[in-house]
Design an enzyme around this catalytic site. Structure first.
Site, short mmCIF file in Angstrom:
data_model
loop_
_atom_site.label_atom_id
_atom_site.label_comp_id
_atom_site.label_asym_id
_atom_site.label_seq_id
_atom_site.Cartn_x
_atom_site.Cartn_y
_atom_site.Cartn_z
N TYR A 2 -3.56 -0.57 10.12
CA TYR A 2 -3.43 -0.82 8.68
C TYR A 2 -2.04 -0.41 8.19
O TYR A 2 -1.35 -1.16 7.51
CB TYR A 2 -4.52 -0.05 7.92
CG TYR A 2 -4.55 -0.30 6.43
CD1 TYR A 2 -5.16 -1.43 5.91
CD2 TYR A 2 -3.97 0.61 5.54
CE1 TYR A 2 -5.19 -1.67 4.54
CE2 TYR A 2 -4.00 0.38 4.17
CZ TYR A 2 -4.62 -0.75 3.68
OH TYR A 2 -4.64 -0.98 2.32
N SER B 64 0.85 -1.20 0.00
CA SER B 64 0.00 0.00 0.00
C SER B 64 0.88 1.25 0.00
O SER B 64 2.09 1.16 0.26
CB SER B 64 -0.85 -0.03 1.28
OG SER B 64 -1.34 1.24 1.62
P1 NAD Z 1 -11.94 -4.81 -0.92
O1 NAD Z 1 -12.42 -4.47 0.44
O2 NAD Z 1 -12.88 -4.76 -2.07
O3 NAD Z 1 -11.26 -6.25 -0.91
C1 NAD Z 1 -10.77 -6.88 0.24
C2 NAD Z 1 -10.83 -8.36 0.00
O4 NAD Z 1 -10.33 -9.05 1.16
C3 NAD Z 1 -12.24 -8.85 -0.24
O5 NAD Z 1 -12.25 -9.79 -1.29
C4 NAD Z 1 -12.61 -9.50 1.07
O6 NAD Z 1 -13.56 -10.52 0.92
C5 NAD Z 1 -11.26 -10.06 1.50
N1 NAD Z 1 -11.26 -10.33 2.93
C6 NAD Z 1 -11.26 -9.42 3.95
N2 NAD Z 1 -11.33 -10.06 5.12
C7 NAD Z 1 -11.36 -11.39 4.84
C8 NAD Z 1 -11.44 -12.57 5.64
N3 NAD Z 1 -11.51 -12.53 6.96
N4 NAD Z 1 -11.47 -13.77 5.01
C9 NAD Z 1 -11.43 -13.84 3.66
N5 NAD Z 1 -11.34 -12.77 2.86
C10 NAD Z 1 -11.32 -11.56 3.46
O7 NAD Z 1 -10.74 -3.81 -1.17
P2 NAD Z 1 -9.53 -3.87 -2.20
O8 NAD Z 1 -9.15 -2.47 -2.40
O9 NAD Z 1 -9.83 -4.71 -3.38
O10 NAD Z 1 -8.41 -4.53 -1.30
C11 NAD Z 1 -7.54 -5.56 -1.74
C12 NAD Z 1 -6.18 -5.37 -1.13
O11 NAD Z 1 -5.60 -4.18 -1.65
C13 NAD Z 1 -6.18 -5.20 0.39
O12 NAD Z 1 -5.07 -5.86 0.96
C14 NAD Z 1 -6.04 -3.70 0.55
O13 NAD Z 1 -5.48 -3.36 1.79
C15 NAD Z 1 -5.11 -3.41 -0.60
N6 NAD Z 1 -5.05 -2.00 -1.01
C16 NAD Z 1 -6.14 -1.35 -1.49
C17 NAD Z 1 -6.02 -0.03 -1.89
C18 NAD Z 1 -7.17 0.77 -2.42
O14 NAD Z 1 -7.02 1.97 -2.61
N7 NAD Z 1 -8.31 0.17 -2.70
C19 NAD Z 1 -4.80 0.61 -1.78
C20 NAD Z 1 -3.71 -0.07 -1.31
C21 NAD Z 1 -3.85 -1.39 -0.92
#
Ligand code: NAD
Length: 253
Positions: A158, A145
């Site tokens: 986080y 991230s």
């Molecule tokens: P999102 O919330 O749509 O996806 C998160 C995913 O993690 C989902 O598929 C959810 O089902 C899964 N998850 C969470 N807790 C879980 C559990 N207990 N058991 C099984 N699955 C679980 O958001 P996203 O943006 O697609 O996030 C994906 C990754 O990218 C994460 O690690 C997030 O921290 C990272 N990220 C996102 C951004 C952003 O701007 N969206 C930026 C940097 C990093």
């Protein structure tokens, strides 16, 4: 030929958090590159499955709660039972809880660290053992991230977890490169997914963020495609322990 090195034909890829957002985007990309994809999620991955199958790809759903660390070997078992092997692990699943640091409870702190860091390590270790057993290496891609580099606001657990993911990526790469296992990470910038709904709903924060992104837009799950396919492919065989930013220039600013 060089483009052949990007092909994932014959590979089995496992992506956590496959039902939505960046995980879904990466599942689709890996399948388009030729991999058979196993998606791990708490909920149905029907939409991801449909997107992959309409392109003629293969998708298998593993329902598992990643807050229960005893699920790491269970996930591997299910994948091997279905596809006979595993070659790629994408540790994508993650949660974010927003609260002033002064008010964060121990329970919420642990919740975030458990999924975003502890499970990333345990799954990596479980899959690395399988890669060693198979004898022909493997690829691990962690999702880091901007908070792997910066402090963030109201997300201390986080930020701590994602900063640790960057360090863990380096540590595991050092130990496992000699086993033919590449461990790298992708640091997404500000992407339009559930993870950032609260931010995007806050007009002031949303405006400030957008103004600071050189590319002038929020990222999308599709923006992850090139980096994840590259890092999971033979083309990245000599790339170890690095975190690639897919951030529209945020870090360069
Ligand atoms: P999102 O919330 O749509 O996806 C998160 C995913 O993690 C989902 O598929 C959810 O089902 C899964 N998850 C969470 N807790 C879980 C559990 N207990 N058991 C099984 N699955 C679980 O958001 P996203 O943006 O697609 O996030 C994906 C990754 O990218 C994460 O690690 C997030 O921290 C990272 N990220 C996102 C951004 C952003 O701007 N969206 C930026 C940097 C990093």
């Amino acid at each position: 030929m060089i483009l052949d090195d990007f092909s994932l034909k014959g590979k089995v890829a496992v992506v956590t958090g496959a039902n939505t957002g960046l995980g879904q985007g990466m599942c689709v990309a890996l399948a388009q590159a030729g991999a058979k994809v196993a998606g791990v999620a708490r909920r149905s991955c029907a939409e991801t499955s449909e997107l992959i199958k309409k392109d003629g790809g293969e998708f298998f759903e593993v329902i598992a709660d990643l807050s229960d660390t005893s699920n790491a070997p269970v996930i591997l078992e299910k994948v091997v039972e279905k596809f006979g092997r595993a070659d790629i692990l994408v540790n994508n699943a993650g949660i974010i809880l927003r609260e002033d640091a002064i008010n964060v409870t121990e329970e919420d702190w642990n919740k975030v660290i458990n999924i975003n860091l502890n499970m990333v390590f345990l799954l990596s270790q479980t899959f690395a053992k399988q890669f060693v057993k198979q004898g022909d290496g493997g690829k691990i891609v962690n999702v880091a991230s901007m908070t792997s580099y910066q402090g963030g606001i109201r997300i201390p657990a986080y930020t701590s977890s994602k900063s640790a993911v960057l360090g863990l990526t380096r540590a595991l790469a050092n130990e496992w490169a000699s086993k033919g296992i590449n461990v790298n990470a992708i640091a997404p910038g500000y992407m339009a997914t559930n993870n950032t709904t609260q931010l995007r709903d806050d007009e002031k924060r949303s405006g400030e963020i957008l103004e600071r992104i050189p590319a002038g837009r929020w990222g999308t799950p599709k923006d992850m495609a090139g980096a994840v396919v590259f890092l999971c492919s033979k083309a990245a065989e000599y790339v170890n322990g690095f975190t690639i930013a897919v951030d529209g220039g945020w870090l360069a600013r």
